[in-house]
Design a protein around this motif. Structure first.
Motif, short mmCIF file in Angstrom:
data_model
loop_
_atom_site.label_atom_id
_atom_site.label_comp_id
_atom_site.label_asym_id
_atom_site.label_seq_id
_atom_site.Cartn_x
_atom_site.Cartn_y
_atom_site.Cartn_z
N GLN A 1 -53.19 -74.23 5.17
CA GLN A 1 -54.35 -75.09 4.90
C GLN A 1 -54.96 -74.77 3.53
O GLN A 1 -55.31 -75.67 2.77
CB GLN A 1 -55.41 -74.91 5.98
N ILE A 2 -55.10 -73.48 3.25
CA ILE A 2 -55.66 -73.07 1.96
C ILE A 2 -54.76 -73.55 0.82
O ILE A 2 -55.24 -74.09 -0.19
CB ILE A 2 -55.80 -71.53 1.89
N TYR A 3 -53.46 -73.37 0.99
CA TYR A 3 -52.51 -73.80 -0.05
C TYR A 3 -52.62 -75.32 -0.27
O TYR A 3 -52.70 -75.79 -1.41
CB TYR A 3 -51.10 -73.43 0.37
N ASN A 4 -52.64 -76.08 0.83
CA ASN A 4 -52.73 -77.54 0.71
C ASN A 4 -54.04 -77.96 0.07
O ASN A 4 -54.09 -78.91 -0.71
CB ASN A 4 -52.58 -78.19 2.09
N GLU A 5 -55.13 -77.24 0.42
CA GLU A 5 -56.44 -77.55 -0.15
C GLU A 5 -56.42 -77.32 -1.66
O GLU A 5 -56.96 -78.11 -2.44
CB GLU A 5 -57.51 -76.69 0.51
N PRO B 1 -53.36 -70.04 -5.05
CA PRO B 1 -54.18 -69.77 -3.86
C PRO B 1 -54.09 -68.31 -3.47
O PRO B 1 -53.06 -67.67 -3.70
CB PRO B 1 -53.55 -70.67 -2.78
N PRO B 2 -55.15 -67.74 -2.89
CA PRO B 2 -55.14 -66.31 -2.55
C PRO B 2 -54.19 -66.01 -1.40
O PRO B 2 -53.94 -66.85 -0.54
CB PRO B 2 -56.59 -66.04 -2.15
N LYS B 3 -53.70 -64.77 -1.38
CA LYS B 3 -52.87 -64.26 -0.29
C LYS B 3 -53.76 -63.47 0.67
O LYS B 3 -54.70 -62.81 0.24
CB LYS B 3 -51.76 -63.37 -0.83
N PHE B 4 -53.43 -63.50 1.95
CA PHE B 4 -54.21 -62.79 2.96
C PHE B 4 -53.43 -61.61 3.52
O PHE B 4 -52.22 -61.70 3.75
CB PHE B 4 -54.58 -63.73 4.11
N ILE B 5 -54.14 -60.50 3.72
CA ILE B 5 -53.59 -59.34 4.43
C ILE B 5 -54.45 -59.18 5.69
O ILE B 5 -55.67 -59.02 5.60
CB ILE B 5 -53.66 -58.06 3.58
N TRP B 6 -53.82 -59.19 6.86
CA TRP B 6 -54.56 -59.21 8.13
C TRP B 6 -54.56 -57.84 8.79
O TRP B 6 -53.53 -57.19 8.92
CB TRP B 6 -53.93 -60.22 9.09
N VAL B 7 -55.75 -57.38 9.21
CA VAL B 7 -55.88 -56.17 10.02
C VAL B 7 -56.87 -56.47 11.16
O VAL B 7 -57.65 -57.42 11.08
CB VAL B 7 -56.38 -54.95 9.21
N CYS C 1 -71.16 -68.99 8.06
CA CYS C 1 -70.96 -69.52 9.40
C CYS C 1 -69.64 -70.26 9.46
O CYS C 1 -69.44 -71.25 8.74
CB CYS C 1 -72.12 -70.44 9.76
N TRP C 2 -68.71 -69.77 10.28
CA TRP C 2 -67.38 -70.35 10.35
C TRP C 2 -67.39 -71.61 11.22
O TRP C 2 -67.74 -71.57 12.39
CB TRP C 2 -66.40 -69.32 10.92
N HIS C 3 -67.01 -72.74 10.62
CA HIS C 3 -66.98 -74.03 11.32
C HIS C 3 -65.57 -74.44 11.71
O HIS C 3 -65.37 -75.55 12.19
CB HIS C 3 -67.59 -75.13 10.43
N GLY C 4 -64.60 -73.57 11.46
CA GLY C 4 -63.22 -73.90 11.78
C GLY C 4 -62.54 -74.74 10.73
O GLY C 4 -61.53 -75.39 11.00
N ASN C 5 -63.06 -74.74 9.50
CA ASN C 5 -62.51 -75.57 8.43
C ASN C 5 -62.14 -74.69 7.25
O ASN C 5 -62.96 -73.92 6.75
CB ASN C 5 -63.56 -76.62 8.01
N ALA C 6 -60.91 -74.83 6.78
CA ALA C 6 -60.42 -74.01 5.66
C ALA C 6 -61.17 -74.29 4.36
O ALA C 6 -61.14 -73.46 3.45
CB ALA C 6 -58.92 -74.26 5.45
N ASP C 7 -61.89 -75.42 4.27
CA ASP C 7 -62.70 -75.71 3.08
C ASP C 7 -63.68 -74.59 2.79
O ASP C 7 -63.99 -74.29 1.64
CB ASP C 7 -63.48 -77.02 3.26
N LEU C 8 -64.20 -73.95 3.85
CA LEU C 8 -65.18 -72.89 3.67
C LEU C 8 -64.56 -71.69 2.96
O LEU C 8 -65.19 -71.08 2.10
CB LEU C 8 -65.76 -72.45 5.02
N ILE C 9 -63.31 -71.34 3.32
CA ILE C 9 -62.64 -70.21 2.67
C ILE C 9 -62.46 -70.50 1.18
O ILE C 9 -62.70 -69.64 0.34
CB ILE C 9 -61.28 -69.92 3.32
N VAL C 10 -62.06 -71.72 0.86
CA VAL C 10 -61.91 -72.12 -0.55
C VAL C 10 -63.25 -71.97 -1.27
O VAL C 10 -63.33 -71.43 -2.37
CB VAL C 10 -61.40 -73.57 -0.67
N ALA C 11 -64.33 -72.44 -0.63
CA ALA C 11 -65.67 -72.37 -1.24
C ALA C 11 -66.10 -70.92 -1.45
O ALA C 11 -66.69 -70.58 -2.49
CB ALA C 11 -66.69 -73.11 -0.38
N ILE C 12 -65.82 -70.05 -0.48
CA ILE C 12 -66.19 -68.63 -0.61
C ILE C 12 -65.45 -68.01 -1.79
O ILE C 12 -66.04 -67.29 -2.61
CB ILE C 12 -65.87 -67.87 0.69
N VAL C 13 -64.16 -68.29 -1.89
CA VAL C 13 -63.36 -67.75 -2.99
C VAL C 13 -63.92 -68.23 -4.32
O VAL C 13 -64.13 -67.44 -5.26
CB VAL C 13 -61.88 -68.16 -2.85
#
Length: 286
Positions: free
Chosen positions: A49-53, A62-68, A141-153
């Motif tokens: 989703q982030i990549y497509n956005e 687009p940023p890469k994620f490392i999950w823990v 506040c997470w609304h379930g939309n990848a747009d927020l991650i883009v905006a934070i970045v």
């Protein structure tokens, strides 16, 4: 060759837009439980989703994620992995170490942003009010939309690059003043989408690939203030390059004050201060 091209190029060369946005967020450490990871990824698709956005908004890298799953794992990873530009954590009541980790990061790596994501509920905000939030850069506040991650970045890239790009290169900015986590988590994605789409429209008017690159880099930055003091400081620092101010009416005067300390006419005070200094500055109160 079009006769206006040399004139445009000469004008663009006066402003060094090629040097803007030097600091990028390319690698994000995400702390969340398996359940939250499932919710965030929507069955593993958040990076897609982030990549497509990014593609839709004509953005690159687009940023890469490392999950823990825990703060302890994150602490270990921060000591072994090079190049992490941001830490995001989904609020988990059982993982009390997240706030300790945030404090450690602020002491040892003061330039590394720490962001807390949470679902909206009165109970969650009641629990957060009992924690030491001074080491958290922002809560969203997470609304379930990848747009927020883009905006934070983009917000934290703007924060990091603002002084050089706005004061040094002449990039313009919009000041958003809002203390409600729920509201600015909604406004920011929309503001960024609007400015990025407008920039994409402007790209159609450019004459060559170099000018497209320059215009893309020179999009207006979004500056977020969550209290009166920060709003005044940002206005005074960047007022010569502000396109306008969008402000809440009621918010706190000082950083880390509780919601009970909100001043109901703080936005009116801010508008009066700005209009006395610059009567032509556009201000929208909402």
């Amino acid at each position: 060759m079009n006769t206006i091209e040399p004139v445009l190029l000469k004008g663009l060369q006066k402003t060094d837009y090629e040097s803007v946005i030097n600091h990028r967020i390319r690698k994000i450490l995400m702390i969340c439980s398996n359940y939250d990871a499932f919710i965030l990824e929507e069955d593993g698709q958040i990076e897609t989703q982030i990549y497509n956005e990014y593609i839709d908004l004509n953005l690159s890298n687009p940023p890469k994620f490392i999950w823990v799953q825990t703060a302890a794992e994150a602490r270990e990873l921060l000591n072994t992995v090079v190049g992490i530009d941001m830490v995001m954590s989904m609020y988990n009541v059982t993982d009390k170490e997240v706030f300790t980790l945030a404090s450690e990061i602020k002491r040892e790596r003061p330039g590394l942003p720490f962001v807390l994501l949470t679902h909206f509920s009165k109970e969650v905000y009641r629990r957060l009010a009992l924690q030491d939030m001074s080491a958290i850069d922002h809560i969203f506040c997470w609304h379930g939309n990848a747009d927020l991650i883009v905006a934070i970045v983009k917000l934290f890239e703007d924060i990091r690059n603002a002084e050089h790009d706005i004061l040094g290169a002449g990039v313009q900015a919009i000041l958003l003043v809002e203390d409600s986590v729920r509201f600015y988590s909604t406004y920011l994605p929309e503001l960024y989408k609007m400015t990025l789409m407008q920039t994409s429209e402007f790209l159609k008017e450019t004459l060559n690939e170099q000018q497209k690159k320059i215009r893309k880099r020179s999009r207006p930055k979004i500056l977020l203030a969550t209290n009166y003091d920060d709003a005044i400081e940002l206005y005074n620092k960047y007022k010569n390059n502000l396109l306008g101010v969008i402000s809440d009416v009621g918010f706190t005067l000082h950083k880390n004050e509780s919601a009970e300390d909100e001043v109901l006419d703080a936005g009116i005070r801010l508008a009066r201060y700005i209009k006395e200094d610059d009567p032509m500055m556009p201000i929208l109160l909402q």
